[in-house]
Design a protein around this motif. Sequence first.
Motif, short mmCIF file in Angstrom:
data_model
loop_
_atom_site.label_atom_id
_atom_site.label_comp_id
_atom_site.label_asym_id
_atom_site.label_seq_id
_atom_site.Cartn_x
_atom_site.Cartn_y
_atom_site.Cartn_z
N THR A 1 -21.56 -9.30 4.49
CA THR A 1 -20.41 -8.80 5.24
C THR A 1 -20.74 -7.47 5.91
OG1 THR A 1 -18.86 -9.88 3.73
CG2 THR A 1 -18.00 -8.05 5.05
N SER B 1 -6.22 -0.15 -2.31
CA SER B 1 -7.01 -0.32 -1.09
C SER B 1 -7.84 0.94 -0.86
CB SER B 1 -6.11 -0.57 0.12
OG SER B 1 -5.37 0.62 0.45
N GLN C 1 -12.85 -3.67 3.89
CA GLN C 1 -11.57 -4.30 3.55
C GLN C 1 -10.78 -4.76 4.77
OE1 GLN C 1 -9.63 -1.65 0.73
NE2 GLN C 1 -10.98 -2.33 -0.93
N ARG C 2 -11.18 -4.35 5.95
CA ARG C 2 -10.57 -4.91 7.16
C ARG C 2 -10.93 -6.39 7.34
NH1 ARG C 2 -8.28 -1.50 10.89
NH2 ARG C 2 -8.78 0.72 10.73
N ASP D 1 0.84 -1.19 0.00
CA ASP D 1 0.00 0.00 0.00
C ASP D 1 0.88 1.24 0.00
OD1 ASP D 1 -2.31 -1.45 0.04
OD2 ASP D 1 -2.98 -0.77 2.02
N THR E 1 -12.24 -8.40 4.66
CA THR E 1 -12.20 -9.14 3.39
C THR E 1 -10.81 -9.01 2.80
OG1 THR E 1 -12.94 -7.23 2.09
CG2 THR E 1 -14.65 -8.72 2.91
N ASN E 2 -10.48 -9.88 1.87
CA ASN E 2 -9.14 -9.81 1.28
C ASN E 2 -9.16 -9.77 -0.24
OD1 ASN E 2 -9.88 -12.41 0.69
ND2 ASN E 2 -8.23 -13.40 1.86
N TRP E 3 -10.30 -9.42 -0.84
CA TRP E 3 -10.37 -9.34 -2.29
C TRP E 3 -9.35 -8.34 -2.83
CZ3 TRP E 3 -12.99 -13.37 -3.47
CH2 TRP E 3 -14.13 -13.74 -2.75
N HIS E 4 -9.16 -7.26 -2.10
CA HIS E 4 -8.24 -6.21 -2.55
C HIS E 4 -6.78 -6.62 -2.40
CE1 HIS E 4 -8.42 -5.69 1.77
NE2 HIS E 4 -7.39 -4.87 1.72
N CYS E 5 -6.52 -7.71 -1.70
CA CYS E 5 -5.14 -8.17 -1.50
C CYS E 5 -4.65 -9.10 -2.61
CB CYS E 5 -5.02 -8.90 -0.16
SG CYS E 5 -5.40 -7.84 1.27
N ALA E 6 -5.56 -9.51 -3.49
CA ALA E 6 -5.18 -10.39 -4.60
C ALA E 6 -4.53 -9.58 -5.70
CB ALA E 6 -6.40 -11.13 -5.13
#
Length: 465
Positions: free
Chosen positions: A286, A220, A453-454, A10, A456-461
Motif C-alpha cells: 500500500t 485514527s 488510512q486514506r 472521530d 485503507t479501512n482497518w481503522h474503521c472496524a
Amino acid sequence: MSNSDLHYLDAGALARLIRAREISPVEITSAILDRIARLDPSLHSYALVMRDQAMAQAKAAEQQLLADGPSGPLLGVPIAVKDLYWVAGSPTAAGTTIHRDFVPTEDATAVRRLREAGAIVLGKLQLTEGAFATHHPAIASPVNPWHADHWAGASSSGSGVATAAGLCYGSLGTDTGGSIRFPSAANGLTGIKPTWGRVSRHGVFELGASLDHAGPMARSAADAALLLGIIAGHDPLDPTSLPEARLSLPDAAHDLRGLRIGIDYAWNTEGTDDVIVQALDRAVNTLKELGAEIREVSFPDVRAVVDEWQVNCGAEVAVAHADTFPRLASEYGPALTRLIEIGRETSAMRYQEVLLNRAAFRGKVNKLMSEIDLLIAPVQPFAAPTHDQLSALAQDPDLNARLIQFTAPFNSTGHPSMALPCGFTSAGLPIGFQFVAPHGGEALLCRAGIAFQRVTNWHCAHPSL
C-alpha cells in the motif's frame, strides 16, 4: 444523526459537529457516560468515572458555544486519561493499591492542555500496576473488546479498551517498553509514542524516567495527530521537555511521493508469526502504491538493548518507588516486585555498562535514520496473546524479550513511533504495525499514517458490543 451513531465518530469529526451546533456537548457527554455505565462493568476500562465533573464541563462548553466565545479544537469532545496522569481533585492510583488515596491538587500538564483545548475529561483509565507488565492482583484487568480471552495490551490497556469500545473519543497513555503501541495493536487503534521529551511528563506517575513517553491513543491517525498537537510542547515544569514551544504538524498529504521508508526484512520476519508478516507485506504494498520509496536496510542488532531494558527500567523504577518499597512491599503484586528487586540488586557498574550500551545503540539508530525518512516494523511478533500465554510471558525472560523486541529499542533511543492497524487474524483479532521516525519526526509519522488510512479501512472496524 442519532446518539447511537455517534460513539465511534472521530474526535475531529465530533468537534466539527459541535461547533456547527448539530449536537451539544451536554448531549454527547451524557450519551457516552450512559454507554460507559452500560458496557464498562464487563470491560473494566475505567478506574474512575468522573460523571459529575464531566457533566459540569459539558454545560460550561455549551454555554461557551451559545455565547459565541472563542473555542478550542476539542471543545465539548469527551476524552479520558490513563490513571497515571494527575487530575486535580481526583484520585490517581497508578494501577496500585498503595496510592488509591492520593489526590493531586493540580492537573498534569498534558491534561491541562486538553482542558484548555476544550476537551471534557470523562475519567481515569485502568492500567497495570505502576504501569509495568501485569495488573495488581486486587484490581480487575481491562477486557479486550474484540475477544475477552485475549490480552488488552500492557499498561495502557484501559486506554486501549475504552477508546476501541467507544467509551471516549481518544485517550492518553504512556509507553516505557511498548505500552501505547501494544494496546493500540491489540485493540485496532492508532497510537503515538512521541520523541522523548516531546510531551511533558509533569504530573505523570513515573515508571522508568528516561524510558517513559506520554502520548495519545485514538481511532485514527488524524485524531492521534490532533491530540498530539495539543499536548506537545515545552513545559517549564518538566526540565526534560524539549525546547520547542509547539509541535508543527503539516497539512495531511494524499500520497507519500518522495518519502524514503526503510525496512529490514530479516529483523521483521525472524521469529515473527506468518500472519503478522503477511499483514506487514500488504501494508508495504500500500505504501508503494502511495508513492513511497521502499528501501531495504539493516537495523542494528537489538538483542543487547532488549535484554538490558529490564535492568535499565528496574533501576529507574526502584528509584521511583523508593518511598514505598520495601516499606510496603507486601502490598505490591509479583511482577512489579520482581522488577524493583532487579533494580535494587543492580550495581552501579552494571547500570553504567547498560547506559553505555544504550548510548552506542542510539548512535547506530541515529545513523540509520539519517539515511531514511521512516522505518517500518511490526509492533510485536504475534497477535494479542491469550491470558494463559501472557502468564507464561511474564514468567519467562526469553519470551518477554521476544515480545518487546520491536518496541523497547525505541524507548531506549527515544525515537518517535506510530502504531496503526493493518489487518486481522483468522480469529478476528487486530494486527498492528509501526512507523518509526528520526528524533523530532512526528510530522512524518502523522503524514504517513494519515495517508495510509486514506486508502485503507482497518481503522474503521469496531468490535461488536
